[in-house]
Design a protein around this motif. Structure first.
Motif: not given
Length: 278
Positions: A55, A58, A71, A74, A77-78, A81
């Motif tokens: 990610g 994009l 991805t 939003q 997102t974390w 990751r």
């Protein structure tokens, strides 16, 4: 049916000009527990692929999912990751603290892990990459290979499902490369962590379960090391090479010596030569 951990569907990525795509209409699945090496000449799109997988980039078109999460969402997102940790090429660029313990803790602080949970996570992560004895050392005093192992520990502490290593041994000496590769192979085989290993070293790729070859942003070859390196001429046309023993076997077969396909290592070559001598 087994679901992929990473899934790319008709994925394209371009920086400025949609007619000049770094990744072009790519379909690819990577499953949990796999050790996948990604090969490609400079500018082939392999580093762009790495960044799409967690990610950092994009897709300009198509979809990338990580453990079922898109991805482009939003809200995830974390989470993405944390699932797919990234290790980059230059170990010095990844050092953020003056003590190894604090460097490994940095990612935990970013994702809000409670302070009381950190010591155990840090200890286990450093143990996994055989760096426990350096916990109170200054990172800048470590070798390149040791720094990369500390970077990997920082990701492991966040308990990811996958490691994405983008040319992570490119700036290391042979001993450093060996240290990092052995640590990552251990994590894959003993901890079940999925590995995407982007490299230009053929001998490193030969140790993966599967090799994916990218050229001009497209998938060119996909298979086991024995399968992929059997396409020696195709690889050379793509600006790549084969492991030394595969190249030697190719030359010997051209001279009429009956060797099987798929020889990649010195041990395999020795075994086949001894068979012929008998």
């Amino acid at each position: 049916m087994k679901k992929p951990l990473f899934s790319l569907r008709n994925v394209s990525y371009y920086y400025d000009d949609e007619n000049n795509k770094a990744v072009d209409s790519l379909d690819l699945d990577i499953f949990e527990g796999e050790f996948v090496a990604v090969l490609g000449h400079n500018g082939s799109g392999k580093s762009t692929l790495a960044k799409l997988l967690n990610g950092l980039f994009l897709p300009s078109a198509g979809t990338v999912t990580v453990d079922g999460m898109d991805t482009q969402d939003q809200n995830h997102t974390w989470d993405i990751r944390k699932k797919a940790g990234m290790v980059f090429q230059n170990p010095d660029n990844q050092i953020v603290a003056t003590v190894v313990r604090d460097d490994v803790a940095f990612g935990l602080e970013n994702i809000g892990v409670p302070t009381e949970e950190m010591p155990e996570r840090i200890d286990k992560a450093l143990e996994a990459v055989h760096m426990s004895e350096f916990i109170d050392k200054a990172p800048h005093m470590l070798s390149g290979g040791q720094k990369q192992r500390v970077a990997i520990a920082g990701i492991l502490a966040m308990q990811p499902k996958a490691l994405i290593l983008d040319e992570s041994t490119a700036m290391l000496d042979p001993q450093g490369r060996k240290e990092v590769l052995e640590a990552v192979k251990f994590l894959n085989k003993n901890r079940g962590i999925t590995v995407i290993w982007i490299t230009h070293f053929m001998l490193e790729a030969a140790q993966a379960d599967r090799i994916v070859v990218i050229s001009e942003g497209k998938l060119s070859l996909d298979g086991t090391p024995k399968e992929v390196f059997s396409h020696a001429e195709t690889l050379r046309q793509l600006g790549l090479d084969v492991p030394p023993m595969a190249g030697l076997a190719e030359k010997l077969k051209l001279r009429g010596i009956a060797l099987p396909d798929g020889i990649l290592t010195v041990a395999e070559m020795k075994e086949e030569v001894l068979k012929l001598c008998r």
